[in-house]
Design a protein around this motif. Structure first.
Motif, PDB file in Angstrom:
ATOM      1  N   SER A 186      60.168 -52.187  13.550  1.00 41.27           N
ATOM      2  CA  SER A 186      59.984 -50.787  13.913  1.00 41.27           C
ATOM      3  C   SER A 186      60.149 -49.983  12.626  1.00 41.27           C
ATOM      4  O   SER A 186      59.414 -50.207  11.673  1.00 41.27           O
ATOM      5  CB  SER A 186      60.978 -50.373  15.000  1.00 41.27           C
ATOM      6  OG  SER A 186      62.306 -50.698  14.620  1.00 41.27           O
ATOM      7  N   ARG A 187      61.111 -49.105  12.581  1.00 41.18           N
ATOM      8  CA  ARG A 187      61.395 -48.442  11.305  1.00 41.18           C
ATOM      9  C   ARG A 187      62.023 -49.433  10.335  1.00 41.18           C
ATOM     10  O   ARG A 187      61.790 -49.383   9.127  1.00 41.18           O
ATOM     11  CB  ARG A 187      62.318 -47.248  11.523  1.00 41.18           C
ATOM     12  CG  ARG A 187      62.591 -46.454  10.260  1.00 41.18           C
ATOM     13  CD  ARG A 187      63.447 -45.247  10.559  1.00 41.18           C
ATOM     14  NE  ARG A 187      63.696 -44.472   9.342  1.00 41.18           N
ATOM     15  CZ  ARG A 187      64.449 -43.376   9.308  1.00 41.18           C
ATOM     16  NH1 ARG A 187      65.015 -42.942  10.436  1.00 41.18           N
ATOM     17  NH2 ARG A 187      64.625 -42.731   8.177  1.00 41.18           N
ATOM     18  N   TYR A 188      62.827 -50.359  10.892  1.00 43.93           N
ATOM     19  CA  TYR A 188      63.438 -51.417  10.110  1.00 43.93           C
ATOM     20  C   TYR A 188      63.100 -52.762  10.752  1.00 43.93           C
ATOM     21  O   TYR A 188      62.533 -52.825  11.846  1.00 43.93           O
ATOM     22  CB  TYR A 188      64.965 -51.236  10.043  1.00 43.93           C
ATOM     23  CG  TYR A 188      65.403 -49.918   9.433  1.00 43.93           C
ATOM     24  CD1 TYR A 188      65.350 -49.721   8.059  1.00 43.93           C
ATOM     25  CD2 TYR A 188      65.869 -48.878  10.240  1.00 43.93           C
ATOM     26  CE1 TYR A 188      65.749 -48.507   7.492  1.00 43.93           C
ATOM     27  CE2 TYR A 188      66.272 -47.673   9.692  1.00 43.93           C
ATOM     28  CZ  TYR A 188      66.210 -47.487   8.308  1.00 43.93           C
ATOM     29  OH  TYR A 188      66.596 -46.300   7.760  1.00 43.93           O
ATOM     30  N   LEU A 189      63.465 -53.835  10.057  1.00 44.92           N
ATOM     31  CA  LEU A 189      63.271 -55.180  10.581  1.00 44.92           C
ATOM     32  C   LEU A 189      64.542 -55.614  11.304  1.00 44.92           C
ATOM     33  O   LEU A 189      65.653 -55.379  10.820  1.00 44.92           O
ATOM     34  CB  LEU A 189      62.947 -56.161   9.449  1.00 44.92           C
ATOM     35  CG  LEU A 189      61.785 -55.785   8.522  1.00 44.92           C
ATOM     36  CD1 LEU A 189      61.611 -56.854   7.449  1.00 44.92           C
ATOM     37  CD2 LEU A 189      60.506 -55.595   9.313  1.00 44.92           C
ATOM     38  N   HIS A 190      64.353 -56.272  12.448  1.00 45.78           N
ATOM     39  CA  HIS A 190      65.494 -56.733  13.234  1.00 45.78           C
ATOM     40  C   HIS A 190      65.262 -58.181  13.667  1.00 45.78           C
ATOM     41  O   HIS A 190      64.123 -58.589  13.936  1.00 45.78           O
ATOM     42  CB  HIS A 190      65.718 -55.861  14.473  1.00 45.78           C
ATOM     43  CG  HIS A 190      66.246 -54.490  14.156  1.00 45.78           C
ATOM     44  ND1 HIS A 190      65.420 -53.452  13.770  1.00 45.78           N
ATOM     45  CD2 HIS A 190      67.516 -53.993  14.147  1.00 45.78           C
ATOM     46  CE1 HIS A 190      66.147 -52.372  13.555  1.00 45.78           C
ATOM     47  NE2 HIS A 190      67.418 -52.669  13.773  1.00 45.78           N
ATOM     48  N   LEU A 191      66.340 -58.942  13.736  1.00 53.69           N
ATOM     49  CA  LEU A 191      66.299 -60.318  14.203  1.00 53.69           C
ATOM     50  C   LEU A 191      67.394 -60.495  15.247  1.00 53.69           C
ATOM     51  O   LEU A 191      68.564 -60.195  14.987  1.00 53.69           O
ATOM     52  CB  LEU A 191      66.508 -61.297  13.043  1.00 53.69           C
ATOM     53  CG  LEU A 191      66.109 -62.752  13.295  1.00 53.69           C
ATOM     54  CD1 LEU A 191      64.603 -62.862  13.522  1.00 53.69           C
ATOM     55  CD2 LEU A 191      66.520 -63.641  12.124  1.00 53.69           C
TER      56      LEU A 191
END
Length: 321
Positions: A186-191
């Motif tokens: 999204s605005r940042y990467l997430h896992l």
């Protein structure tokens, strides 16, 4: 009171709006970012299980809509990338981390996998199913069933058979490690990691009190006491922001995950080879084969005699004037 009148859009305005939406969708598709997601799952050889109280049932990950990766093959080098295409072992970047864990006495790597996917938002993201190993519960007669050996990414084999499992506590037969991993952009990467690892745990004896001597599994008083072992599930559930190109650790007292997310740039299509610039000869350009060969000069320097043309009408030789 005068009512405000709403003007309906004209057909020309509707066409312009449709064209704008089409251009926006094409631009968004062209700007889609791709990523390689790579994971190593490892266990601890001597986990501190007595350090805290663990729930008997920590819950299970939701694997209903998770994607199961096909067997890894050599990825295509041309054309558009395929969503959730497994990475070939030659494309792994965590081989050194796997080797380091293998050489450490207190860690044991069990699974190494990776895949390629587009950056998707939370609503469109897909979780990937992660499984390893196999454990079995006793059959109806109380006999432990043999479980198949699990082959890890390094070629190691593991026999996860556990004897004397309590069917009232243990879950049905299934993978030793099971769960999902989901990558979103999204605005940042997430896992997001949601995995359950089941470990055999001793839980006393069935029948009578524990024997004081003798072979394990045999009671010295003839009561038939059998040591009980059941599978304790441990759950690692964590979601965090990640940075591309950096190692991230998802830690647990029993097992853990090393993750690496790297951007992937699809290969650009090759430009067609330019056509040959050689021009064909023009019709009025005589080739060397059609040009008359030059007359050789006589040794005394005199010009060779000219041959008189033949008149086809009379068959006579006319001398040149």
């Amino acid at each position: 009171m005068a009512l405000a009148m709403t003007r309906r859009p004209t057909p020309l305005q509707l066409c312009a709006l449709a064209a704008l939406l089409l251009v926006s969708s094409l631009t968004a598709a062209a700007e889609t970012e791709w990523f390689n997601v790579e994971l190593i799952v490892f266990t601890r050889t001597n986990p501190a299980l007595d350090s805290e109280v663990w729930p008997e049932n920590p819950g299970a990950p939701n694997t209903q809509d998770a994607l199961t990766l096909p067997p890894a093959q050599a990825p295509a080098t041309q054309g558009d990338p395929v969503p959730f295409e497994p990475l070939a072992p030659a494309d792994y970047q965590l081989d050194d981390a796997w080797q380091h864990l293998e050489n450490a006495s207190h860690y044991r790597p069990v699974l190494h996998l990776g895949w390629r996917q587009p950056g998707l938002g939370a609503e469109a993201a897909k979780a990937v199913r992660v499984q390893w190993g196999m454990t079995t519960t006793p059959d109806a007669a109380g006999q432990t069933l043999d479980s198949p050996s699990a082959v890890t990414a390094s070629g190691d084999t593991t026999d996860a058979t556990v004897q004397g499992i309590d069917p009232a506590v243990d879950a049905p037969s299934g993978p030793t490690l099971d769960g999902t991993v989901e990558f979103t952009q999204s605005r940042y990467l997430h896992l997001a990691v949601d995995l359950v690892y089941r470990v055999p745990v001793a839980s006393g004896y069935e029948g009578t009190d524990a024997p004081t001597n003798g072979t394990e599994g045999e009671a010295t008083d003839g009561s038939g006491a059998v040591p009980m072992t059941w599978l304790q599930p441990y759950r690692l559930e964590e979601s965090r922001r990640v940075a591309a190109g950096e190692l991230h650790y998802f830690d647990h007292p029993v097992f853990g995950v090393i993750a690496l997310v790297t951007p992937y740039k699809p290969p650009e299509p090759k430009d067609p080879e330019p056509a040959s610039s050689a021009q064909p000869p023009t019709p009025d350009t005589a080739s060397p084969a059609t040009q008359p060969s030059p007359q050789a000069a006589s040794p005394d320097g005199a010009q060779p005699a000219q041959t008189a043309p033949v008149d086809p009408r009379k068959g006579l030789i006319q001398r040149t004037q």
